[in-house]
Enzyme design. Structure first.
Site, short mmCIF file in Angstrom:
data_model
loop_
_atom_site.label_atom_id
_atom_site.label_comp_id
_atom_site.label_asym_id
_atom_site.label_seq_id
_atom_site.Cartn_x
_atom_site.Cartn_y
_atom_site.Cartn_z
N GLU A 284 3.29 -1.07 -5.82
CA GLU A 284 3.85 -1.70 -7.02
C GLU A 284 2.84 -2.02 -8.13
OE1 GLU A 284 6.00 -5.07 -5.54
OE2 GLU A 284 7.36 -3.86 -4.35
N GLU B 267 11.92 2.25 1.60
CA GLU B 267 12.49 0.91 1.87
C GLU B 267 13.97 0.92 1.52
OE1 GLU B 267 10.10 -2.19 0.08
OE2 GLU B 267 8.24 -1.19 0.60
C1 XIL Z 1 9.82 -8.16 1.70
C2 XIL Z 1 10.22 -8.62 3.11
O1 XIL Z 1 11.33 -7.89 3.52
C3 XIL Z 1 10.53 -10.09 3.10
O2 XIL Z 1 10.74 -10.56 4.44
C4 XIL Z 1 9.39 -10.88 2.46
O3 XIL Z 1 9.75 -12.24 2.37
C5 XIL Z 1 9.07 -10.35 1.08
O4 XIL Z 1 8.78 -8.96 1.17
N1 XIL Z 1 8.85 -4.36 -1.57
C6 XIL Z 1 7.97 -4.26 -0.52
C7 XIL Z 1 8.21 -5.02 0.73
O5 XIL Z 1 7.04 -3.44 -0.59
O6 XIL Z 1 7.02 -5.38 1.39
C8 XIL Z 1 9.07 -6.24 0.49
O7 XIL Z 1 9.37 -6.84 1.76
C9 XIL Z 1 10.32 -5.87 -0.28
C10 XIL Z 1 9.97 -5.26 -1.61
#
Ligand code: XIL
Length: 373
Positions: free
Chosen positions: A157, A262
């Site tokens: 990101e 994701e």
């Molecule tokens: C999220 C997790 O799912 C949560 O449990 C945590 O509180 C915050 O992070 N992008 C990413 C992930 O790259 O690491 C994130 O995961 C969601 C968004």
């Protein structure tokens, strides 16, 4: 004589039943040879406490990524003090179950410990100090799992939706170079590991262009980059599938693989048309923004199934360009969408329901993969 006939018949029936069972299709079997199908796993799954979740992981998936335990705030909460217990367990889980193991994530502005960027007086550290801290973190973590973690989300990101640089501490203190440096350190620590750039809302044209430029810079410096991860945090109307397709093709044209890293699909209303996956976003809970706390109406379930199916059709169409599709969690119970961007809601974002049962979309994906739809 009669008894032996009965025994023979029983044996035949039994073997027929066993056969049906072992022929039962799973996601990983159906998608075998196309792309890896993975899931994020959480701590109860990593430690084997969530036995139903673990069963699904073993049966349906062939790749894992750690939902939280490898983020820098957990691995190195104080400078020089590394806590590897959970990460070690995660890697062991992957090895025991013969899964493709991804590390997530080395350099990210979020879920990073505050000390990383400041000195003892609370002022920003110098460029040299931050580069050194980044080098030490990456080298320590990647070396520990050398040859065992197969691929790393090196930078997460770094680009905003308009294509500009995110004003993170990494960017503000080091400058654009923090990305190639991170890739260089990771490669030096494990030359065989695959290295990825990962981001959300990659279907937005300006953001896609920004990421394309990041990848080009890495490549121009002859550094290793294997894939771009398109985080798939989808809503029912964002992004348009055509835009997702355009970005997928733009990344692939760079000569790297594309991964959908994701994947989840919220069915809940977005406050102010909010989309994306900025983890710092936070809106107040309102009852009307949590409409399905007693169950998901059939028409919404069907709409979600169709949208998931459309995306999987796209992934299958470009299976030669895609190396992995990873869901962000196993069952609806596990999904971060229940608490983000509004805490305390009931969402239905994943492929397995709250009773650990596959939703109809699972079989639909299997049939699509087998070319039967
Ligand atoms: C999220 C997790 O799912 C949560 O449990 C945590 O509180 C915050 O992070 N992008 C990413 C992930 O790259 O690491 C994130 O995961 C969601 C968004």
């Amino acid at each position: 004589m009669r008894n032996s006939i009965i025994i023979v018949i029983c044996c035949i029936l039994l073997s027929a039943c066993t056969k049906t069972k072992s022929n039962e299709s799973t996601l990983k079997d159906a998608l075998n040879g196309k792309f890896l199908i993975g899931t994020a796993i959480n701590i109860p799954q990593t430690f084997g406490i969530d036995t139903l979740g673990v069963e699904i992981v073993k049966k349906q998936f062939n790749a894992i990524v750690p939902e939280n335990c490898m983020k820098s705030m957990f691995l190195q909460p104080e400078e020089g003090n590394f806590y590897f217990d959970e990460a070690d367990k995660y890697v062991a889980f992957g090895e025991t179950n013969n899964l493709w193991i991804t590390g997530h994530c080395l350099v990210w502005h979020s879920q990073a410990p505050a000390w990383f960027f400041i000195d003892e007086n609370g002022n920003d550290v110098s460029r040299e100090v931050l580069i050194e801290r980044m080098r030490n973190h990456i080298t320590t973590v990647v070396s520990r799992y050398k040859g065992r973690i197969k691929g790393w989300d090196v930078v997460n990101e770094a680009i905003m939706d308009d294509g500009s640089w995110r004003q993170s501490k990494f960017y503000q203190i080091i400058g654009e170079d923090f990305i190639p440096l991170a890739f260089q350190f990771a490669h030096e620590a494990d030359p065989d590991a695959e290295l990825y750039y990962n981001d959300y809302s990659t279907a937005i044209a300006a953001k896609c262009e920004g990421i394309v430029n990041v990848v080009k810079t890495i490549q121009e410096k002859s550094l290793r980059i294997d894939a771009v991860g398109m985080q798939g945090h989808l809503t029912m109307d964002f992004p348009a599938i055509e835009d997702f397709e355009k970005s997928l093709l733009a990344f692939s044209a760079l000569g790297v693989k594309v991964m959908i890293t994701e994947l989840d699909l919220t069915v809940l209303p977005s406050p102010n048309n909010f989309a994306g996956a900025d983890v710092s976003a936070n809106f107040d809970f309102k009852k009307e923004l949590n409409p399905y706390s007693d169950g998901l109406p059939e028409d919404i379930e069907l709409k979600q199934q169709n949208r998931y199916a459309d995306f999987f059709k796209l992934f299958l169409k470009y299976q030669d360009k895609i190396s992995r599709v990873t869901l962000w969690g196993v069952t609806d119970n596990d999904s971060w969408r229940n608490d983000w961007p509004i805490p305390g809601r009931t969402d239905y974002a994943l492929l397995f329901d709250r009773n650990s049962q596959p939703k109809p979309i699972v079989n639909e994906i299997i049939q699509l993969a087998k070319g039967k739809e």
